[in-house]
Scaffold this motif. Structure first.
Motif, PDB file in Angstrom:
ATOM      1  N   GLY A  54       0.812  -1.218   0.000  1.00 13.64           N
ATOM      2  CA  GLY A  54       0.000   0.000   0.000  1.00 13.64           C
ATOM      3  C   GLY A  54       0.841   1.262   0.000  1.00 13.64           C
ATOM      4  N   GLU A  55       2.160   1.111  -0.115  1.00 18.18           N
ATOM      5  CA  GLU A  55       3.063   2.261  -0.117  1.00 18.18           C
ATOM      6  C   GLU A  55       2.933   3.022  -1.440  1.00 18.18           C
ATOM      7  N   VAL A  56       2.858   4.332  -1.348  1.00 24.46           N
ATOM      8  CA  VAL A  56       2.808   5.181  -2.539  1.00 24.46           C
ATOM      9  C   VAL A  56       4.222   5.289  -3.090  1.00 24.46           C
ATOM     10  N   LEU A  57       4.413   4.784  -4.315  1.00 28.11           N
ATOM     11  CA  LEU A  57       5.738   4.762  -4.928  1.00 28.11           C
ATOM     12  C   LEU A  57       6.020   6.011  -5.749  1.00 28.11           C
ATOM     13  N   ASP A  58       4.988   6.555  -6.367  1.00 26.41           N
ATOM     14  CA  ASP A  58       5.188   7.718  -7.238  1.00 26.41           C
ATOM     15  C   ASP A  58       3.907   8.529  -7.291  1.00 26.41           C
TER      16      ASP A  58
END
Length: 143
Positions: A54-58
């Motif tokens: 669920g980590e926002v990468l971009d």
């Protein structure tokens, strides 16, 4: 009196744009449209998220662009509307048809051994016969 000749508003706008610090990004964005006569202005944002964590990468936001929007080619295939996009469409169509006749681009080469017909069927939609309508629900020989 001023020694500077009068410039048209378009020339002044171009000089102002060229003097801006984000000119290089704006120029790349315009170049990416491929010479489109009527580019589409997109507004919004895109998030790239890792599905597992669920980590926002971009994050990409059009608000961060020099103009506040992202330009993309219109993709119109009519040369009267956009000569550049219609040329791209024409070239792409040519290669699609050729690969369907000769093979290539993922189409097996043995397709060229099959008989081929390029038939188009279009109903007539103009002329006196198709434009005639009865008046008052009664067919009449006079118009």
């Amino acid at each position: 009196m001023s020694d500077v000749p009068p410039f048209s508003p378009d020339i002044l706008a171009a000089v102002q744009r060229a003097a801006m610090p984000d000119f290089a990004r704006w120029q790349r964005m315009v170049y990416a449209t491929g010479g489109c006569a009527q580019p589409v202005r997109l507004h919004g944002e895109r998030l790239t998220v890792d599905a597992g964590t669920g980590e926002v990468l971009d994050v990409y936001r059009t608000a961060d662009e020099p103009t506040g929007f992202l330009l993309t080619a219109c993709g119109n295939r009519r040369a009267s509307r956009c000569p550049s996009c219609s040329a791209t469409y024409r070239d792409d169509t040519y290669h699609l048809i050729i690969s369907g006749l000769r093979g290539g681009k993922g189409v097996p080469e043995d397709v060229s051994e099959h008989p081929r017909v390029f038939a188009t069927f279009t109903a007539p939609s103009f002329g006196a016969v198709h434009g005639w309508r009865p008046r008052g629900g009664v067919k009449s020989s006079t118009r």
